[in-house]
Design an enzyme around this catalytic site. Structure first.
Site, PDB file in Angstrom:
ATOM      1  N   GLU A  49       0.814  -1.228   0.000  1.00 25.89           N
ATOM      2  CA  GLU A  49       0.000   0.000   0.000  1.00 25.89           C
ATOM      3  C   GLU A  49       0.841   1.269   0.000  1.00 25.89           C
ATOM      4  OE1 GLU A  49      -0.565  -2.637   1.898  1.00 25.89           O
ATOM      5  OE2 GLU A  49      -2.657  -3.240   1.658  1.00 25.89           O
TER       6      GLU A  49
ATOM      7  N   PHE B 282     -11.764  -7.441  13.749  1.00 27.26           N
ATOM      8  CA  PHE B 282     -10.658  -7.884  12.897  1.00 27.26           C
ATOM      9  C   PHE B 282     -10.302  -6.789  11.896  1.00 27.26           C
ATOM     10  CE2 PHE B 282      -9.266 -10.114   8.946  1.00 27.26           C
ATOM     11  CZ  PHE B 282      -8.013 -10.476   9.420  1.00 27.26           C
ATOM     12  N   GLN B 283      -9.037  -6.465  11.813  1.00 23.19           N
ATOM     13  CA  GLN B 283      -8.509  -5.433  10.925  1.00 23.19           C
ATOM     14  C   GLN B 283      -9.151  -4.071  11.134  1.00 23.19           C
ATOM     15  OE1 GLN B 283      -8.401  -7.094   6.888  1.00 23.19           O
ATOM     16  NE2 GLN B 283      -6.342  -7.841   7.343  1.00 23.19           N
TER      17      GLN B 283
ATOM     18  N   LYS C 161     -17.657  -1.191   5.739  1.00 29.02           N
ATOM     19  CA  LYS C 161     -18.071  -2.175   4.742  1.00 29.02           C
ATOM     20  C   LYS C 161     -19.587  -2.172   4.514  1.00 29.02           C
ATOM     21  CE  LYS C 161     -17.225  -6.870   3.219  1.00 29.02           C
ATOM     22  NZ  LYS C 161     -16.581  -8.155   3.491  1.00 29.02           N
TER      23      LYS C 161
ATOM     24  N   MET D 131      24.034   9.943   2.281  1.00 24.78           N
ATOM     25  CA  MET D 131      23.797  11.196   3.000  1.00 24.78           C
ATOM     26  C   MET D 131      24.070  11.027   4.490  1.00 24.78           C
ATOM     27  SD  MET D 131      23.267  14.272   2.534  1.00 24.78           S
ATOM     28  CE  MET D 131      22.311  14.902   1.166  1.00 24.78           C
TER      29      MET D 131
HETATM   30  C1  LIG Z   1      12.136   6.155   5.295  1.00 26.05           C
HETATM   31  C2  LIG Z   1      13.390   6.873   5.642  1.00 26.05           C
HETATM   32  N1  LIG Z   1      14.218   6.367   6.573  1.00 26.05           N
HETATM   33  C3  LIG Z   1      15.368   7.014   6.883  1.00 26.05           C
HETATM   34  C4  LIG Z   1      15.697   8.191   6.286  1.00 26.05           C
HETATM   35  C5  LIG Z   1      16.990   8.919   6.667  1.00 26.05           C
HETATM   36  N2  LIG Z   1      17.898   8.988   5.513  1.00 26.05           N
HETATM   37  C6  LIG Z   1      18.013  10.098   4.757  1.00 26.05           C
HETATM   38  S1  LIG Z   1      19.064   9.899   3.484  1.00 26.05           S
HETATM   39  C7  LIG Z   1      19.417   8.317   3.933  1.00 26.05           C
HETATM   40  C8  LIG Z   1      20.372   7.483   3.130  1.00 26.05           C
HETATM   41  C9  LIG Z   1      19.922   7.237   1.753  1.00 26.05           C
HETATM   42  O1  LIG Z   1      20.795   6.340   1.136  1.00 26.05           O
HETATM   43  P1  LIG Z   1      20.715   6.008  -0.401  1.00 26.05           P
HETATM   44  O2  LIG Z   1      19.301   5.765  -0.793  1.00 26.05           O
HETATM   45  O3  LIG Z   1      21.659   4.920  -0.724  1.00 26.05           O
HETATM   46  O4  LIG Z   1      21.118   7.357  -1.104  1.00 26.05           O
HETATM   47  P2  LIG Z   1      22.533   8.138  -1.117  1.00 26.05           P
HETATM   48  O5  LIG Z   1      22.472   9.142  -0.018  1.00 26.05           O
HETATM   49  O6  LIG Z   1      23.611   7.127  -0.926  1.00 26.05           O
HETATM   50  O7  LIG Z   1      22.553   8.773  -2.451  1.00 26.05           O
HETATM   51  C10 LIG Z   1      18.718   7.973   5.086  1.00 26.05           C
HETATM   52  C11 LIG Z   1      18.816   6.679   5.758  1.00 26.05           C
HETATM   53  C12 LIG Z   1      14.777   8.701   5.342  1.00 26.05           C
HETATM   54  N3  LIG Z   1      14.980   9.858   4.722  1.00 26.05           N
HETATM   55  N4  LIG Z   1      13.657   8.017   5.020  1.00 26.05           N
END
Ligand SMILES: Cc1ncc(C[n+]2csc(CCOP(=O)(O)OP(=O)(O)O)c2C)c(N)n1
Lengths: 163, 575
Positions: free
Chosen positions: B55, B117-118, B167, B482
């Site tokens: 979803e 349920f749900q 529902k 990042m």
């Molecule tokens: C759902 C979610 N969890 C954690 C984060 C924190 N976060 C921001 S950037 C990042 C790393 C992203 O890594 P990647 O997709 O490999 O991209 P890169 O920065 O290496 O280009 C994280 C964990 C987020 N933005 N969203």
């Protein structure tokens, strides 16, 4: 600064939680909140007492206004207004203290609305300061229960909020 | 004329309402509480249902669809886990003000509150992250509530709306009419800006010596790109855009001086810091843009145009607020500028542009183009060239997102699609599905990182089912880049849990889902690989670019710093 906001909201399930949720999500203060239907059953009137800087109050007004269920918002504290609160207070009233308590209630223009051998239940309306003053005037050991409704407010004169 | 009204079951009313609303696609996933509705969907072909694999994918796909097409994105999920799985995309849409209409099934009305349920309190769970939500308790309210939901989602400052449908409501019957319009007395968004304020703004705009136009996602959501172009060109002032605003004004136009904010260009941030009149349009002074508020635009008088009064003076006090729909306000502003008869101060403007050119000469986005190891920026530049800047680009969250924003020059609105506000990893691939459905013949690229990509990787299966030939550009640095960058800068290189251990073989992964995968390890192979992938018009291609693990996003304004305090790459620090 303390502000009294008056709201007209749709009388819908969930309207109250939208407003209280907004206050908690945005870390706005609520001192008291009262709500009840108006002469129009589809509309509720809410009075919220809050405090904050001018900027915060401005944000509160805007954010509250933005809620889809909110019809109107007015800051009563911006001009002349009346505020009232109802308090029910139950106190231990035994022996000599009974007379003394009765006099106090009269001075504060309250009413004793229920009596037992050991207790009085007092009804009192007024603004918050008056109710606080009454509580302070009592011996804390005698107070059994305090029930306050929170503030209701209305503007003085011709000013009114209507849908 | 009295029309004969049909008596229909709720589920049929639901599907007919969507049809009468003009809905083309519903992104969804079935379950007990919505089975009556699914049965009705089965019996017709006008409203097309796209079956996702989770979803979350449905929500982001609908979001991608609405961001690219401007039409509302529609989602259908079941009660309980169906709707909780959709909370992330709802919050994502809320933060970026995109109009999703999410329909969730609910347990029958008589069971609500019984821990059936749900059962979850969908209205309660989503309340803080929707523009509005509804629980429909009576089939007679169904059609009008659906109309209200679309109206609220699309008007004013757009946003997601959830409609929770028990529902039994989908089983009950009543007469069906779909209203042409609805009027909600407590909801009347402002359209026209105040004429007095607009006049004042025009005067201030023309008095500027060092003007700056700063625009955001509001211009795109408000379809005001043409008006913004006219306004900006008429004045000849420099313009910067937020991450959400890219494409509203063409990036290749010399008046555009780049994105602003944390990873914005040096010239845009310096321009902000030193401007004397700031014209903010459909932007909300987000903390990733302003940096330290105490140091924000210290010399500027600020005009702020926004449809949402609560955005005005929320973070930054402004001098001339104008509440209204950006498109209308820009038309009126242009008229007011003409009526004023004055001209921008050409002398001052010349000096100002000369200063900006000096800042531009710093070449803040420079990187090593001769590296043998693939530089992520290079991949994006090549993609930009080979698609002639015309692709729709979705993205996830991280370094790759910032590089995409910096290096793909968007000339048109609604082509750059990313989760700016919530920063939701996992957004890119499903969003690209929605975009591709909206524009089946256009090139849709998803620029992502290996950590983000796997968050909604199951949607590769949806892509196969509906033949969505998305080009996935995986900038694979084997790190949550990042996060690693922040750990390098602020945590003494303690790379705590930011390494993506045990990654899959992305080529085989793509192939196992029935797609094409390519692995690219050398700079010299980047262009050919991209060319080959783009030639495969009917195939989804996952390009796994093995990129430089140590590359960081520059320039950078550390949070809590002023906009003028930017870091360039370490070898070329500014004073
Ligand atoms: C759902 C979610 N969890 C954690 C984060 C924190 N976060 C921001 S950037 C990042 C790393 C992203 O890594 P990647 O997709 O490999 O991209 P890169 O920065 O290496 O280009 C994280 C964990 C987020 N933005 N969203």
């Amino acid at each position: 600064m303390r502000h009294i906001l008056s709201l007209l909201v749709e009388n819908e399930a969930g309207a109250l939680s939208r407003i209280s949720g907004l206050f908690s999500a945005r870390a706005f203060n609520i001192e008291s909140l009262t709500v009840a239907p108006t002469e129009d059953a589809s509309v509720s009137r809410m009075t919220i007492v809050t405090n904050g800087s001018d900027e915060i109050i401005e944000q509160i007004m805007k954010q509250v206004n933005k809620l889809v269920d909110v019809i109107k918002v007015m800051d009563l504290s911006e001009s002349d207004h009346i505020e009232r609160e109802l308090m029910l207070i139950k106190v231990t009233a035994k022996g000599e203290a009974r007379e003394e308590l009765k006099r106090m209630v009269d001075i504060f223009r309250g009413r004793i609305i229920d009596v037992t051998d050991n207790t009085y239940t007092v009804e009192m309306t007024g603004d918050g300061n008056k109710l606080n003053a009454f509580i302070k005037a009592l011996d804390p050991k005698l107070i059994l229960e305090v029930v306050r409704t929170g503030v209701s407010g209305i503007a003085r004169g011709d000013r009114a909020i209507r849908t | 004329m009295i029309q004969k009204r049909d008596t229909l079951r709720g589920a049929e009313i639901f599907v007919r309402s969507l049809r009468d609303e003009g809905v083309e696609y519903v992104f969804g996933y079935p379950g007990g509480a919505v089975l009556h509705i699914y049965d009705e969907l089965f019996k017709q072909s006008e409203v097309k249902h796209i079956l996702v694999r989770h979803e979350q994918g449905a929500g982001h796909a609908a979001d991608g669809y609405t961001r690219a097409t401007g039409k509302p994105g529609v989602v259908l999920v079941t009660s309980g886990p169906g709707v909780t799985n959709c909370v992330t995309p709802i919050a994502t849409a809320y933060m970026d003000s995109t109009p999703l209409v999410v329909f969730s099934g609910q347990v029958p009305t008589r069971l609500i509150g019984n821990d059936a349920f749900q059962e979850v309190d969908a209205v309660g769970i989503t309340r803080p992250c929707v523009k509005h939500n509804f629980l429909v308790k009576d089939v007679r309210d169904l059609a009008v509530t659906i109309k209200k939901a679309f109206h609220v989602a699309m008007s004013g400052r757009p946003g997601p709306v959830l409609v929770d449908i028990p529902k039994d409501v989908t089983a009950d019957s009543c007469e069906y009419t779909y209203p042409d319009s609805v009027d909600i007395r407590s909801y009347r968004p402002v359209v026209k800006g105040h004429p007095g304020q607009i006049k004042k703004a025009a005067k201030l705009i023309l008095s500027a010596k060092r003007p700056m136009i700063y625009t955001g996602g509001g211009v795109i959501l408000g379809n005001a790109s043409a008006e913004l172009r006219e306004f900006t060109r008429m004045l000849g002032y420099p313009i910067t855009q937020t991450l959400m605003g890219l494409g509203a004004f063409p990036a290749t136009d010399p008046q555009f001086i780049g994105m602003l904010g944390m990873h914005g260009t040096y010239e845009a941030n310096m321009g902000m810091h030193y401007c004397d009149v700031l014209i903010a349009i459909g932007a909300r002074f987000d903390d990733r843009v302003t940096g330290d508020l105490k140091q924000f635009c210290p010399q500027a008088q600020i005009i702020h145009v926004d449809v949402d009064p609560s955005s005005i003076s929320k973070n930054v006090r402004v001098d001339i607020p104008i509440v209204g729909d950006v498109k209308h306000v820009l038309v009126d502003l242009c008229a007011a500028l003409r009526a004023h008869g004055g001209k921008p101060d050409a002398e001052a403007l010349k000096t100002w542009w000369a200063q900006i050119k000096e800042w531009q000469a710093v070449d803040c986005l420079r990187y090593n183009r001769n590296s043998e190891v693939i530089k992520p920026q290079f991949v994006i530049e090549k993609l930009y060239e080979l698609t002639q800047g015309r692709a729709y680009v979705t993205s996830d969250v991280g370094q790759h997102q910032m590089w995409a924003a910096q290096f793909y020059k968007f000339d048109e609105p609604r082509h750059w699609i990313n989760s700016g506000g919530l920063g939701t990893m996992g957004f890119g691939l499903p969003a690209a599905m929605g975009v591709q459905l909206g524009f089946p013949r256009e090139t849709v690229a998803c620029i992502t990182g290996e950590a983000s990509l796997v968050m909604c990787i199951q949607e590769l299966s949806t892509c196969l089912q509906y033949g969505l030939p998305i080009k996935i550009i995986n900038l694979n640095n084997r790190y949550m880049g990042m996060v690693r960058q922040w750990q390098e800068f602020f945590y003494d290189k303690r790379y705590s849990h930011s390494y993506m251990d045990a990654l899959p073989d992305f080529v085989k992964l793509a192939e196992s889902f029935g797609h094409t995968g390519m692995r690219v390890e050398k700079t010299k192979d980047v262009e050919t690989a991209l060319r080959d992938a783009l030639k495969m018009k009917d195939k989804l291609v996952l390009l796994d670019f093995i990129t430089d693990q140590t590359e960081n996003v520059y320039p950078m304004m550390a949070s809590g710093k002023g906009q003028h305090e930017m870091h360039l790459s370490p070898d070329r620090e500014l004073a």
